[in-house]
Design a protein around this motif. Sequence first.
Motif, PDB file in Angstrom:
ATOM      1  N   LEU A 218       8.708   3.137   9.992  1.00 48.01           N
ATOM      2  CA  LEU A 218       8.532   2.938   8.753  1.00 48.01           C
ATOM      3  C   LEU A 218       9.615   2.317   7.919  1.00 48.01           C
ATOM      4  O   LEU A 218       9.635   2.489   6.683  1.00 48.01           O
ATOM      5  CB  LEU A 218       8.003   4.177   8.057  1.00 48.01           C
ATOM      6  N   TYR A 219      10.114   1.448   8.533  1.00 47.54           N
ATOM      7  CA  TYR A 219      11.284   0.785   7.846  1.00 47.54           C
ATOM      8  C   TYR A 219      10.780  -0.240   6.924  1.00 47.54           C
ATOM      9  O   TYR A 219       9.992  -0.910   6.928  1.00 47.54           O
ATOM     10  CB  TYR A 219      12.186  -0.168   9.105  1.00 47.54           C
ATOM     11  N   ASP A 220      11.687  -0.190   5.686  1.00 47.08           N
ATOM     12  CA  ASP A 220      11.121  -0.974   4.613  1.00 47.08           C
ATOM     13  C   ASP A 220      12.128  -1.971   4.003  1.00 47.08           C
ATOM     14  O   ASP A 220      12.179  -2.077   2.876  1.00 47.08           O
ATOM     15  CB  ASP A 220      10.564  -0.365   3.539  1.00 47.08           C
ATOM     16  N   GLY A 221      13.126  -2.317   4.792  1.00 53.42           N
ATOM     17  CA  GLY A 221      14.273  -3.281   4.208  1.00 53.42           C
ATOM     18  C   GLY A 221      15.547  -2.570   4.190  1.00 53.42           C
ATOM     19  O   GLY A 221      16.258  -3.657   4.031  1.00 53.42           O
ATOM     20  N   ASP A 222      15.383  -1.364   4.086  1.00 52.03           N
ATOM     21  CA  ASP A 222      17.032  -0.959   4.033  1.00 52.03           C
ATOM     22  C   ASP A 222      17.430   0.041   4.746  1.00 52.03           C
ATOM     23  O   ASP A 222      16.537   0.976   5.009  1.00 52.03           O
ATOM     24  CB  ASP A 222      17.209  -0.294   2.313  1.00 52.03           C
ATOM     25  N   PHE A 223      18.742  -0.162   5.295  1.00 54.50           N
ATOM     26  CA  PHE A 223      19.024   0.965   6.232  1.00 54.50           C
ATOM     27  C   PHE A 223      19.889   2.000   5.347  1.00 54.50           C
ATOM     28  O   PHE A 223      20.799   1.674   4.412  1.00 54.50           O
ATOM     29  CB  PHE A 223      20.035   0.676   7.256  1.00 54.50           C
TER      30      PHE A 223
ATOM     31  N   TYR C  70      -5.077  -4.655   7.731  1.00 52.80           N
ATOM     32  CA  TYR C  70      -3.835  -5.392   8.136  1.00 52.80           C
ATOM     33  C   TYR C  70      -2.880  -5.842   7.057  1.00 52.80           C
ATOM     34  O   TYR C  70      -2.351  -6.909   7.061  1.00 52.80           O
ATOM     35  CB  TYR C  70      -4.008  -6.313   9.256  1.00 52.80           C
ATOM     36  N   SER C  71      -2.732  -5.022   6.071  1.00 50.73           N
ATOM     37  CA  SER C  71      -1.808  -5.472   4.947  1.00 50.73           C
ATOM     38  C   SER C  71      -0.518  -4.590   5.345  1.00 50.73           C
ATOM     39  O   SER C  71      -0.471  -3.709   5.795  1.00 50.73           O
ATOM     40  CB  SER C  71      -2.286  -4.965   3.556  1.00 50.73           C
ATOM     41  N   LYS C  72       0.568  -4.779   4.441  1.00 53.61           N
ATOM     42  CA  LYS C  72       1.947  -3.998   4.680  1.00 53.61           C
ATOM     43  C   LYS C  72       1.637  -2.432   4.379  1.00 53.61           C
ATOM     44  O   LYS C  72       1.777  -1.771   5.235  1.00 53.61           O
ATOM     45  CB  LYS C  72       2.767  -4.588   3.463  1.00 53.61           C
ATOM     46  N   LYS C  73       0.750  -2.237   3.348  1.00 51.76           N
ATOM     47  CA  LYS C  73       0.577  -0.669   3.110  1.00 51.76           C
ATOM     48  C   LYS C  73      -0.426  -0.328   4.099  1.00 51.76           C
ATOM     49  O   LYS C  73      -0.083   0.850   4.519  1.00 51.76           O
ATOM     50  CB  LYS C  73      -0.284  -0.843   1.597  1.00 51.76           C
ATOM     51  N   GLY C  74      -1.579  -0.955   4.398  1.00 56.74           N
ATOM     52  CA  GLY C  74      -2.427  -0.409   5.383  1.00 56.74           C
ATOM     53  C   GLY C  74      -1.546  -0.093   6.719  1.00 56.74           C
ATOM     54  O   GLY C  74      -1.977   0.721   7.353  1.00 56.74           O
ATOM     55  N   LEU C  75      -0.755  -1.046   7.241  1.00 55.27           N
ATOM     56  CA  LEU C  75      -0.172  -0.879   8.392  1.00 55.27           C
ATOM     57  C   LEU C  75       0.737   0.545   8.321  1.00 55.27           C
ATOM     58  O   LEU C  75       0.954   1.058   9.334  1.00 55.27           O
ATOM     59  CB  LEU C  75       0.678  -2.125   8.770  1.00 55.27           C
ATOM     60  N   LEU C  78      -1.204   3.380   8.901  1.00 57.70           N
ATOM     61  CA  LEU C  78      -1.729   3.472  10.083  1.00 57.70           C
ATOM     62  C   LEU C  78      -0.578   4.248  10.931  1.00 57.70           C
ATOM     63  O   LEU C  78      -0.670   5.038  11.731  1.00 57.70           O
ATOM     64  CB  LEU C  78      -2.033   2.068  10.622  1.00 57.70           C
ATOM     65  N   ARG C  79       0.840   3.673  10.567  1.00 59.83           N
ATOM     66  CA  ARG C  79       1.993   4.135  11.442  1.00 59.83           C
ATOM     67  C   ARG C  79       2.297   5.593  10.936  1.00 59.83           C
ATOM     68  O   ARG C  79       3.119   6.211  11.582  1.00 59.83           O
ATOM     69  CB  ARG C  79       2.983   3.078  11.058  1.00 59.83           C
ATOM     70  N   HIS C 107      14.077   9.056   5.707  1.00 59.83           N
ATOM     71  CA  HIS C 107      14.701   8.246   4.688  1.00 59.83           C
ATOM     72  C   HIS C 107      13.730   7.298   4.157  1.00 59.83           C
ATOM     73  O   HIS C 107      13.661   6.860   3.019  1.00 59.83           O
ATOM     74  CB  HIS C 107      16.046   7.738   4.916  1.00 59.83           C
ATOM     75  N   ASN C 108      13.201   6.558   5.234  1.00 66.03           N
ATOM     76  CA  ASN C 108      12.220   5.507   4.898  1.00 66.03           C
ATOM     77  C   ASN C 108      11.145   6.040   4.121  1.00 66.03           C
ATOM     78  O   ASN C 108      10.701   5.074   3.296  1.00 66.03           O
ATOM     79  CB  ASN C 108      11.698   4.622   6.188  1.00 66.03           C
ATOM     80  N   LEU C 109      10.632   7.243   4.230  1.00 66.76           N
ATOM     81  CA  LEU C 109       9.695   7.986   3.563  1.00 66.76           C
ATOM     82  C   LEU C 109       9.989   8.333   2.197  1.00 66.76           C
ATOM     83  O   LEU C 109       9.426   9.035   1.478  1.00 66.76           O
ATOM     84  CB  LEU C 109       9.077   9.046   4.319  1.00 66.76           C
ATOM     85  N   LYS C 110      11.592   8.244   1.833  1.00 70.46           N
ATOM     86  CA  LYS C 110      11.937   8.757   0.697  1.00 70.46           C
ATOM     87  C   LYS C 110      11.971  10.196   0.464  1.00 70.46           C
ATOM     88  O   LYS C 110      11.634  10.703  -0.660  1.00 70.46           O
ATOM     89  CB  LYS C 110      11.416   7.899  -0.749  1.00 70.46           C
ATOM     90  N   LEU C 111      11.816  11.016   1.530  1.00 73.57           N
ATOM     91  CA  LEU C 111      11.984  12.566   1.214  1.00 73.57           C
ATOM     92  C   LEU C 111      13.234  12.938   0.516  1.00 73.57           C
ATOM     93  O   LEU C 111      14.348  12.216   0.815  1.00 73.57           O
ATOM     94  CB  LEU C 111      11.570  13.219   2.491  1.00 73.57           C
TER      95      LEU C 111
END
Lengths: 225, 269, 269, 239
Positions: A218-223, C70-75, C78-79, C107-111
């Motif tokens: 779920l990488y979104d551009g920043d590490f 198959y948009s950024k949000k949709g994918l 899905l993931r 971290h990518n999920l901003k928890l």
Amino acid sequence: MLSIDKYAYENRIVNWSPKFKALLWLVGIMLAFQPIQWLKVIVLVAVVAITIYLTKVSVKRYFSWFYPIIPFVILSIVGIVVTASVHKTSLIWPVKVGSVYIGMAKVMMPKAGRMVLQCMTAIVCTYWFALTTPFIQILQVLKAARFPRVMIEVTMLMYRFIFIFIDAFEQIRQAQKLRFGYDSLSLMIRSSGILAKMLFEQVIINYEMMTKALDAKLYDGDFYI
Amino acid sequence: MIELKNLSFSYDDKTKILNGISLKIGADDHKVIGFMGHNGAGKSTFFLNLVGELKPTDGEILIDGKPVVYSKKGLRQLRRKIGIVFQNSDQQIFYSIVKDDVAFALHNLKLPPAEINRRVEKVLSELDILPLKDRPIQYLSGGQKKRVAIAGIMVIGSEWILLDEPTSGLDPDGRARMKKLIQKLVDNGQHIILSSHDMDFMYETCDYFYLLGKGKILEQGNKQEVFNNEQLLKENKLDQPWLVKIHQKLGLPLYDNEQELFANDGQHN
Amino acid sequence: MIELKNLSFSYDDKTKILNGISLKIGADDHKVIGFMGHNGAGKSTFFLNLVGELKPTDGEILIDGKPVVYSKKGLRQLRRKIGIVFQNSDQQIFYSIVKDDVAFALHNLKLPPAEINRRVEKVLSELDILPLKDRPIQYLSGGQKKRVAIAGIMVIGSEWILLDEPTSGLDPDGRARMKKLIQKLVDNGQHIILSSHDMDFMYETCDYFYLLGKGKILEQGNKQEVFNNEQLLKENKLDQPWLVKIHQKLGLPLYDNEQELFANDGQHN
Amino acid sequence: MMGVLKKYRKFILFLTVGFVYTLAYPMTAHAMHIMEGMLPPKWCIFWFVVSAPFFIYGLYRMHKIVNSDVPNAKVMLALCGAFVFVLSSLKLPSVTGSCSHPTGVGLGTVMFGPGVMSVLGVIVLLFQALLLAHGGLTTLGANEFSMTIVGPIVGYAVWKLCRAMKVNRSVSLFLCAMFADWSTYVTTAFQLAIVFPDPNGGVGAALIKFLGIYAVTQIPLAIAEGLLTVIVYNLVISN
């Protein structure tokens, strides 16, 4: 290949604050650059002893890290002291070449000696830092020193990837060696070329797969760092 | 005959990966020799010592009675006697066309082109991959790549071939072909040393076994001897082959391979 | 529930790697689903379609009744539902310290940090690698790296986890641990889809099977159904698990796993 | 793999070109690194200051790339950097018997534009100082200047010149790699000469001395590096 890295994780002060260790390194470097010679000698001997104690490295291995730089030190000294002069008396071991003498300039000898001492003192301080501070902690120092974020992220990733490439590098080179790929100079150059090409292909293959893995994470551009 | 005398090896002067191993490999009736051990038991380190890629920190290796000489010339001789095929085919195939890659070692040995051609063709046909000769590597399957990697070592004509995890990544068909291939190599008069985590494969393929653990040889013997000791295998994170399990636990006879078992199946039903 | 409607995929518009596959994955009692097929049968392509890395050239995928967008949000959605662990661990570990890498997705999920910490510790202890928490990746064994890679996906807490060749390179002990780990994931309420060339592992681990070949699903069913057809398996370069072999050829009862067989051994001796 | 290759054909083509430039922008041997403690503090600072604008420009370029549509550019940059670092440990024999290490810097240059390599170069020098015990932290500015600024610029200029003069591609590559290597070596000699002037002939004589001394290792090394570049180039395009 990167034995220093391994020691950096296993030494006695691995948990000290990296900023403090960086500060100590700076103090050491300043001592190496200050003008009092005997103080440099003390620092040099003390830092070597402390490093060997802290890292539990064998003396033999510790000194093996100096081998690659010794030729350069010697060449540099030669470059500093050798000179040409018409006055035979200003030289040590003068050799007459045509109308001038070539030899070692007496006035440069103390300067060369000071340079070697300063150089060695600074080197052992940097070795101390490298051997007691895992690279992960150095990233924290870079962060504290306000280096730009993107540079720290790339450095962090590069540190990780280096080990992947080293594995590949060693496997390929071993396989080449066992098929006689390094048995002469020309074969060595050719095999090195093949090795470089194969590592280059690894860049593409890894990039390809890592892109998929980043999506899965779920990488979104920043590490985060 | 490969003889090890008190062989020790350590990467960092601290932990000994190999610790005083003495043994003789290659008695007359040992054609396929298996080395077993868990991940990290030191099998790879052991193999790299055998081919001179790593130099023992202590002890010595004798090939046919002569100690290995770690000079350029000595290593070259060693490598003509003992070849090794590593686990990852991709890292040992250097050219993009099959026949070019197989010829790599022969080119390096500066053999005449006609001789190179002859030997490459011979090896490729022995490995059943002659039709792949001019094919680009990237279109080959995992099993085919493995064969190309083996061919690259076989052309050297070494007496011994070390195979590190020869079945990794292969599907059941590729695994069965590998079994046949090893038999073929043996029929050619070559000695094979292999290591694998696939116990069933080892059991059916090898005729003599060494169990490596804690830097020592913990056990050696033929299949009946080595695989009987369930406790020792468990301690070394290994497992018994199923043919041994059904022998021990169900009381069926101990068969050397499944063909034998099923050939006999009429008898005990 | 993952539903595929007439799914086709082709890289180059010529050969269809997947050719009109329709199926529903995830009936209530299918917890661990196995996909079998020889090298090159299209298993990886299939998995990459499931996680949206590849977009079907034809047909569609529905997750819980809704088509994948198959948009950024949709994918991204899905993931979060379907996680995937690839075969090569090195290519999916980005941080040099175990706990940092496992925390990456969170971290990518901003928890919030406390929550991240809690979940990382939980996953690490479930995988028996809590002591490795602060260790650098480069000095871990292959099996340990595999666990770290799995942990990095497990923390997301997705409903589905896809495992591509989870046992490759593992020794028998690592393989046994992997079996237990999958059981643990199931107990956590997660669904597993896996592919492997290790037929015995598949047989003992999965409760429903699909056989992929020539771009189609050639067979599906539970273990009794799928593995009974020796002919079909042979055609697809696969093999029967030994438990099935001894059932078919020796007439022993068909057991689900070896524990059952050996627990019952008293009865037929 | 093949599907992947097809899908990314353009990208791979791009990379291949970048790779050729990598080897055409060589970063010279470790033997040419100025060691820790060798330069007095004021010269350390001087070279940091001189290199700083290039570094800042590189950072600016890096930001632009990361924000452009190159997918996962950070990973790509880091992979290229790791490749350069590992290549820098590739051993080639030199006449003195000690091993010298050629390496390429320019992989990213074509891909990501000029300047970026000055940032990656700093990171590589940092790794070399801390993981391999080569070079130094105080001399990083000076080494940065000679290896990742002067070398690539000269190499690029030679390449352009050769191509403009319709010189054969392999020869151009060879010359480009060789001159890039030599320019680094001349720069390093110059950096040492101004710190250690000759008592009789001054900076000029010192420069000649240092050039003379390092020529022993650098001339054969530069030739070997030029050959290697041509070999790798041919291997990559033959695929």
